[in-house]
Design a protein around this motif. Structure first.
Motif, PDB file in Angstrom:
ATOM      1  N   ASP A 132      -0.648 -24.168  12.820  1.00  0.00           N
ATOM      2  CA  ASP A 132      -0.808 -22.853  13.433  1.00  0.00           C
ATOM      3  C   ASP A 132      -0.415 -21.805  12.393  1.00  0.00           C
ATOM      4  O   ASP A 132       0.704 -21.338  12.358  1.00  0.00           O
ATOM      5  N   GLY A 133      -1.363 -21.444  11.548  1.00  0.00           N
ATOM      6  CA  GLY A 133      -1.078 -20.555  10.438  1.00  0.00           C
ATOM      7  C   GLY A 133      -1.221 -19.086  10.753  1.00  0.00           C
ATOM      8  O   GLY A 133      -1.106 -18.260   9.848  1.00  0.00           O
ATOM      9  N   ARG A 134      -1.483 -18.744  12.019  1.00  0.00           N
ATOM     10  CA  ARG A 134      -1.728 -17.347  12.356  1.00  0.00           C
ATOM     11  C   ARG A 134      -0.568 -16.452  11.934  1.00  0.00           C
ATOM     12  O   ARG A 134      -0.750 -15.432  11.276  1.00  0.00           O
ATOM     13  N   GLY A 135       0.655 -16.828  12.302  1.00  0.00           N
ATOM     14  CA  GLY A 135       1.802 -15.982  12.004  1.00  0.00           C
ATOM     15  C   GLY A 135       2.067 -15.868  10.519  1.00  0.00           C
ATOM     16  O   GLY A 135       2.347 -14.779  10.006  1.00  0.00           O
ATOM     17  N   SER A 136       1.977 -16.987   9.783  1.00  0.00           N
ATOM     18  CA  SER A 136       2.271 -16.946   8.358  1.00  0.00           C
ATOM     19  C   SER A 136       1.194 -16.195   7.593  1.00  0.00           C
ATOM     20  O   SER A 136       1.493 -15.496   6.620  1.00  0.00           O
ATOM     21  N   HIS A 137      -0.050 -16.346   7.991  1.00  0.00           N
ATOM     22  CA  HIS A 137      -1.144 -15.603   7.350  1.00  0.00           C
ATOM     23  C   HIS A 137      -0.901 -14.110   7.502  1.00  0.00           C
ATOM     24  O   HIS A 137      -0.956 -13.354   6.525  1.00  0.00           O
ATOM     25  N   ALA A 138      -0.622 -13.672   8.707  1.00  0.00           N
ATOM     26  CA  ALA A 138      -0.361 -12.252   8.957  1.00  0.00           C
ATOM     27  C   ALA A 138       0.866 -11.779   8.196  1.00  0.00           C
ATOM     28  O   ALA A 138       0.872 -10.676   7.634  1.00  0.00           O
ATOM     29  N   ALA A 139       1.910 -12.617   8.149  1.00  0.00           N
ATOM     30  CA  ALA A 139       3.137 -12.236   7.454  1.00  0.00           C
ATOM     31  C   ALA A 139       2.894 -12.070   5.964  1.00  0.00           C
ATOM     32  O   ALA A 139       3.379 -11.109   5.344  1.00  0.00           O
ATOM     33  N   PHE A 140       2.142 -12.983   5.364  1.00  0.00           N
ATOM     34  CA  PHE A 140       1.894 -12.874   3.931  1.00  0.00           C
ATOM     35  C   PHE A 140       1.002 -11.684   3.612  1.00  0.00           C
ATOM     36  O   PHE A 140       1.228 -10.978   2.617  1.00  0.00           O
ATOM     37  N   THR A 141      -0.006 -11.444   4.433  1.00  0.00           N
ATOM     38  CA  THR A 141      -0.881 -10.292   4.214  1.00  0.00           C
ATOM     39  C   THR A 141      -0.076  -9.001   4.261  1.00  0.00           C
ATOM     40  O   THR A 141      -0.239  -8.116   3.415  1.00  0.00           O
ATOM     41  N   ALA A 142       0.810  -8.887   5.254  1.00  0.00           N
ATOM     42  CA  ALA A 142       1.649  -7.691   5.372  1.00  0.00           C
ATOM     43  C   ALA A 142       2.605  -7.575   4.189  1.00  0.00           C
ATOM     44  O   ALA A 142       2.821  -6.476   3.651  1.00  0.00           O
ATOM     45  N   LEU A 143       3.181  -8.690   3.761  1.00  0.00           N
ATOM     46  CA  LEU A 143       4.097  -8.686   2.624  1.00  0.00           C
ATOM     47  C   LEU A 143       3.383  -8.241   1.346  1.00  0.00           C
ATOM     48  O   LEU A 143       3.895  -7.410   0.583  1.00  0.00           O
ATOM     49  N   ASP A 144       2.214  -8.778   1.123  1.00  0.00           N
ATOM     50  CA  ASP A 144       1.423  -8.442  -0.056  1.00  0.00           C
ATOM     51  C   ASP A 144       1.097  -6.953  -0.070  1.00  0.00           C
ATOM     52  O   ASP A 144       1.273  -6.261  -1.084  1.00  0.00           O
ATOM     53  N   ALA A 145       0.628  -6.437   1.064  1.00  0.00           N
ATOM     54  CA  ALA A 145       0.276  -5.021   1.150  1.00  0.00           C
ATOM     55  C   ALA A 145       1.493  -4.134   0.952  1.00  0.00           C
ATOM     56  O   ALA A 145       1.423  -3.101   0.263  1.00  0.00           O
ATOM     57  N   ARG A 146       2.628  -4.521   1.534  1.00  0.00           N
ATOM     58  CA  ARG A 146       3.826  -3.700   1.443  1.00  0.00           C
ATOM     59  C   ARG A 146       4.310  -3.585  -0.005  1.00  0.00           C
ATOM     60  O   ARG A 146       4.725  -2.500  -0.448  1.00  0.00           O
ATOM     61  N   PHE A 147       4.247  -4.664  -0.758  1.00  0.00           N
ATOM     62  CA  PHE A 147       4.660  -4.627  -2.162  1.00  0.00           C
ATOM     63  C   PHE A 147       3.804  -3.644  -2.949  1.00  0.00           C
ATOM     64  O   PHE A 147       4.313  -2.797  -3.694  1.00  0.00           O
ATOM     65  N   HIS A 148       2.496  -3.748  -2.778  1.00  0.00           N
ATOM     66  CA  HIS A 148       1.604  -2.865  -3.517  1.00  0.00           C
ATOM     67  C   HIS A 148       1.739  -1.415  -3.052  1.00  0.00           C
ATOM     68  O   HIS A 148       1.638  -0.485  -3.867  1.00  0.00           O
ATOM     69  N   ASP A 149       1.975  -1.207  -1.770  1.00  0.00           N
ATOM     70  CA  ASP A 149       2.153   0.156  -1.260  1.00  0.00           C
ATOM     71  C   ASP A 149       3.431   0.791  -1.811  1.00  0.00           C
ATOM     72  O   ASP A 149       3.466   1.998  -2.093  1.00  0.00           O
ATOM     73  N   LEU A 150       4.493  -0.002  -1.970  1.00  0.00           N
ATOM     74  CA  LEU A 150       5.730   0.528  -2.545  1.00  0.00           C
ATOM     75  C   LEU A 150       5.496   1.027  -3.967  1.00  0.00           C
ATOM     76  O   LEU A 150       6.022   2.072  -4.374  1.00  0.00           O
ATOM     77  N   ILE A 151       4.723   0.291  -4.725  1.00  0.00           N
ATOM     78  CA  ILE A 151       4.425   0.705  -6.096  1.00  0.00           C
ATOM     79  C   ILE A 151       3.584   1.977  -6.095  1.00  0.00           C
ATOM     80  O   ILE A 151       3.825   2.901  -6.883  1.00  0.00           O
ATOM     81  N   ALA A 152       2.604   2.033  -5.202  1.00  0.00           N
ATOM     82  CA  ALA A 152       1.768   3.241  -5.104  1.00  0.00           C
ATOM     83  C   ALA A 152       2.620   4.456  -4.768  1.00  0.00           C
ATOM     84  O   ALA A 152       2.446   5.538  -5.347  1.00  0.00           O
ATOM     85  N   ASP A 153       3.548   4.305  -3.849  1.00  0.00           N
ATOM     86  CA  ASP A 153       4.439   5.417  -3.487  1.00  0.00           C
ATOM     87  C   ASP A 153       5.338   5.817  -4.655  1.00  0.00           C
ATOM     88  O   ASP A 153       5.592   7.002  -4.890  1.00  0.00           O
ATOM     89  N   ALA A 154       5.830   4.820  -5.388  1.00  0.00           N
ATOM     90  CA  ALA A 154       6.746   5.090  -6.497  1.00  0.00           C
ATOM     91  C   ALA A 154       6.058   5.779  -7.669  1.00  0.00           C
ATOM     92  O   ALA A 154       6.725   6.373  -8.518  1.00  0.00           O
ATOM     93  N   ALA A 155       4.730   5.713  -7.713  1.00  0.00           N
ATOM     94  CA  ALA A 155       3.992   6.372  -8.794  1.00  0.00           C
ATOM     95  C   ALA A 155       4.067   7.885  -8.701  1.00  0.00           C
ATOM     96  O   ALA A 155       3.727   8.588  -9.656  1.00  0.00           O
ATOM     97  N   ASP A 156       4.499   8.388  -7.543  1.00  0.00           N
ATOM     98  CA  ASP A 156       4.718   9.818  -7.346  1.00  0.00           C
ATOM     99  C   ASP A 156       3.447  10.628  -7.559  1.00  0.00           C
ATOM    100  O   ASP A 156       3.455  11.691  -8.188  1.00  0.00           O
ATOM    101  N   ASN A 157       2.342  10.104  -7.024  1.00  0.00           N
ATOM    102  CA  ASN A 157       1.054  10.799  -7.061  1.00  0.00           C
ATOM    103  C   ASN A 157       0.402  10.588  -5.698  1.00  0.00           C
ATOM    104  O   ASN A 157      -0.219   9.554  -5.464  1.00  0.00           O
ATOM    105  N   PRO A 158       0.556  11.546  -4.781  1.00  0.00           N
ATOM    106  CA  PRO A 158       0.056  11.342  -3.412  1.00  0.00           C
ATOM    107  C   PRO A 158      -1.437  11.042  -3.335  1.00  0.00           C
ATOM    108  O   PRO A 158      -1.864  10.235  -2.495  1.00  0.00           O
ATOM    109  N   LEU A 159      -2.241  11.647  -4.190  1.00  0.00           N
ATOM    110  CA  LEU A 159      -3.676  11.381  -4.154  1.00  0.00           C
ATOM    111  C   LEU A 159      -3.975   9.943  -4.555  1.00  0.00           C
ATOM    112  O   LEU A 159      -4.832   9.286  -3.956  1.00  0.00           O
ATOM    113  N   LEU A 160      -3.266   9.449  -5.558  1.00  0.00           N
ATOM    114  CA  LEU A 160      -3.441   8.061  -5.973  1.00  0.00           C
ATOM    115  C   LEU A 160      -3.004   7.123  -4.864  1.00  0.00           C
ATOM    116  O   LEU A 160      -3.716   6.159  -4.530  1.00  0.00           O
TER     117      LEU A 160
END
Length: 225
Positions: A132-160
């Motif tokens: 039953d991989g539903r929960g782990s798939h969703a968890a990893f997708t969210a984790l992956d997105a959150r990491f990349h979003d943190l970097i985007a925010d840290a770039a200090d360029n709202p348009l980017l």
């Protein structure tokens, strides 16, 4: 449409987010398959909610690009990316996220650097296909997105940052194919990016991000075999 019987009844205190996450999981796991029409009344009964929060969830999923709404036809699940769309998305990610990593290394505050490092060290539990991989798939997708979003925010360029978020790349790519056996490699690549940002090394951060995205592209190519 297969019945999502494995979804437990949703608590009222988190109803809106719960319905959104439940339907998103159905789309990600192809229980609601690409091109399927969403029967709001039937799905509301299966989720044991009224149609109102379900419609709200579908509106959010439409903004994510996971469902489409047409006049008089209601909602349907969006098609998967074509190979050309997949290639175009990764080309965009290399340009945008390579710059984001560079600027994060140059501009990020110390708390932002630490948050990126901390996030890179989080490993989501992943089940193999057939479980039953539903929960782990969703968890990893969210984790992956959150990491990349943190970097985007840290770039200090709202348009980017907005351009990166609007791609919704993690949702669309993980709908195509989920490389269960290679999640550890993804975590290692995240840690290399985070280390370069923590060290304030823009050249290394950009190179690490571009390398990560090049490898991620190869990991997902089996979707088109």
């Amino acid at each position: 449409m297969a019945s999502p019987t494995q979804i437990p009844p949703l608590r009222r205190s988190t109803l809106g987010d719960g319905v959104y996450e439940a339907v998103k999981a159905l789309v990600m796991e192809h229980t609601l398959a690409p091109g399927d029409r969403v029967n709001i009344d039937a799905l509301a009964r299966e989720l044991e909610v009224s149609p109102t929060p379900l419609r709200e969830a579908l509106a959010r999923l439409e903004s994510d690009g996971l469902v489409r709404k047409r006049p008089l036809a209601g909602y349907t699940v969006s098609p998967l990316l074509t190979r050309q769309e997949f290639t175009d998305m990764f080309d965009m990610r290399r340009v945008l996220e390579g710059s984001a990593a560079r600027w994060a290394a140059e501009r990020a505050s110390e708390p932002a650097r630490q948050a990126i490092v901390t996030e890179s060290e989080v490993a989501a539990p992943i089940n193999e296909p057939g479980q039953d991989g539903r929960g782990s798939h969703a968890a990893f997708t969210a984790l992956d997105a959150r990491f990349h979003d943190l970097i985007a925010d840290a770039a200090d360029n709202p348009l980017l940052s907005e351009a990166i978020v609007r791609l919704h790349s993690h949702l669309h790519i993980h709908r195509l194919y989920f490389p269960y056996a290679q999640t550890g490699t993804t975590n290692e690549e995240h840690r290399a990016i985070a280390a370069a940002i923590r060290a304030a090394d823009p050249d290394l951060a950009e190179t690490a991000m571009r390398t990560h995205l090049t490898h991620a592209r190869k990991r997902h190519l089996p979707a088109f075999d």
